[in-house]
Write a protein that holds these residues in place. Structure first.
Motif, mmCIF file in Angstrom:
data_model
loop_
_atom_site.group_PDB
_atom_site.id
_atom_site.type_symbol
_atom_site.label_atom_id
_atom_site.label_comp_id
_atom_site.label_asym_id
_atom_site.label_seq_id
_atom_site.Cartn_x
_atom_site.Cartn_y
_atom_site.Cartn_z
ATOM 1 N N SER A 178 -20.429 -31.408 38.824
ATOM 2 C CA SER A 178 -19.952 -32.476 39.685
ATOM 3 C C SER A 178 -21.122 -33.307 40.190
ATOM 4 N N ASP A 179 -20.813 -34.557 40.495
ATOM 5 C CA ASP A 179 -21.823 -35.421 41.098
ATOM 6 C C ASP A 179 -21.639 -35.411 42.615
ATOM 7 N N ASP A 180 -22.370 -36.261 43.303
ATOM 8 C CA ASP A 180 -22.319 -36.289 44.762
ATOM 9 C C ASP A 180 -20.962 -36.709 45.330
ATOM 10 N N GLN A 181 -20.133 -37.391 44.535
ATOM 11 C CA GLN A 181 -18.818 -37.824 44.994
ATOM 12 C C GLN A 181 -17.720 -36.857 44.539
ATOM 13 N N TRP A 182 -18.103 -35.680 44.049
ATOM 14 C CA TRP A 182 -17.185 -34.647 43.584
ATOM 15 C C TRP A 182 -16.355 -35.103 42.382
ATOM 16 N N THR B 63 -26.806 -25.598 38.376
ATOM 17 C CA THR B 63 -26.893 -25.919 39.794
ATOM 18 C C THR B 63 -28.336 -25.799 40.252
ATOM 19 N N GLU C 182 -31.362 -28.031 43.168
ATOM 20 C CA GLU C 182 -31.451 -28.911 44.339
ATOM 21 C C GLU C 182 -31.013 -30.343 44.059
ATOM 22 N N GLN D 63 -28.851 -31.281 41.753
ATOM 23 C CA GLN D 63 -27.444 -31.306 41.369
ATOM 24 C C GLN D 63 -26.762 -30.076 41.981
ATOM 25 N N LYS E 265 -23.695 -29.469 43.285
ATOM 26 C CA LYS E 265 -22.244 -29.349 43.437
ATOM 27 C C LYS E 265 -21.540 -28.953 42.144
ATOM 28 N N TYR F 286 -14.488 -26.472 46.204
ATOM 29 C CA TYR F 286 -15.732 -27.227 46.135
ATOM 30 C C TYR F 286 -16.866 -26.246 46.393
ATOM 31 N N GLU G 263 -20.851 -25.746 46.770
ATOM 32 C CA GLU G 263 -22.063 -26.516 47.021
ATOM 33 C C GLU G 263 -23.223 -25.593 47.353
#
Length: 170
Positions: free
Chosen positions: A53-57, A86, A88, A90, A92, A106, A108
């Protein structure tokens, strides 16, 4: 190194439901799958997948528990170490358990710490909230495609002689 994850249930209740977990960076995603299912009270017998996933899920590449692809090319949890997907930059993942119920989580990466001597890993650090009896309802929305009209084909269905069938249908 030890990866500390917060795993949050995507639910439709007012209560936050999450678990904080510790796991070794070189453990597999299957190990992470196992501690997630155990910490949320699932038996772990259903199909599951992680998604990068990216920062916007936004959902990316799938990493599956079992290979269900026709050509055997699926990326598998037991062959993928956590630090391969996974880190630092990336932090998520999206985790889906039981594709009939669609329990969605989710995942993280919260921090990376040194291993504590004498500690067992994976480790459930903190529990918040109770898992609902049923998975939250998911609403899937297709992207708006105003250019498509299934009835815009210029055929007159009442003009049987010119429908261009190669065969006669009974």
């Amino acid at each position: 190194m030890i990866y500390r994850f917060r795993v949050i249930l995507d639910n439709d209740t007012d209560e936050d439901v999450f678990r904080d977990l510790e796991i070794r960076e070189d453990d597999t995603l299957e190990d992470l799958h196992n501690i997630i299912t155990q910490s949320f009270g699932f038996d772990g017998s259903e199909m599951a997948s992680f998604y990068r996933s990216d920062d916007q899920w936004n959902q990316g590449e799938e990493i599956s528990l079992f290979d269900l692809s026709e050509d055997g090319s699926a990326r598998l949890m037991n062959e993928t170490s956590i630090n391969d997907v996974t880190f630092e930059m990336q932090p998520k993942l999206i985790y889906v358990y039981d594709f009939l119920s669609m329990w969605t989580f989710y995942v993280e990466l919260a921090e990376i710490v040194e291993e504590t001597e004498g500690s067992d890993y994976p480790n459930l650090m903190f529990v918040q909230g109770q898992v609902p009896d049923d998975a939250p309802d998911k609403i899937f929305k297709a992207e708006n495609d105003d250019d498509f009209n299934e009835f815009d084909d210029d055929l007159d269905v009442d003009d049987y002689d010119n429908l261009d069938f190669d065969e006669h249908w009974n």
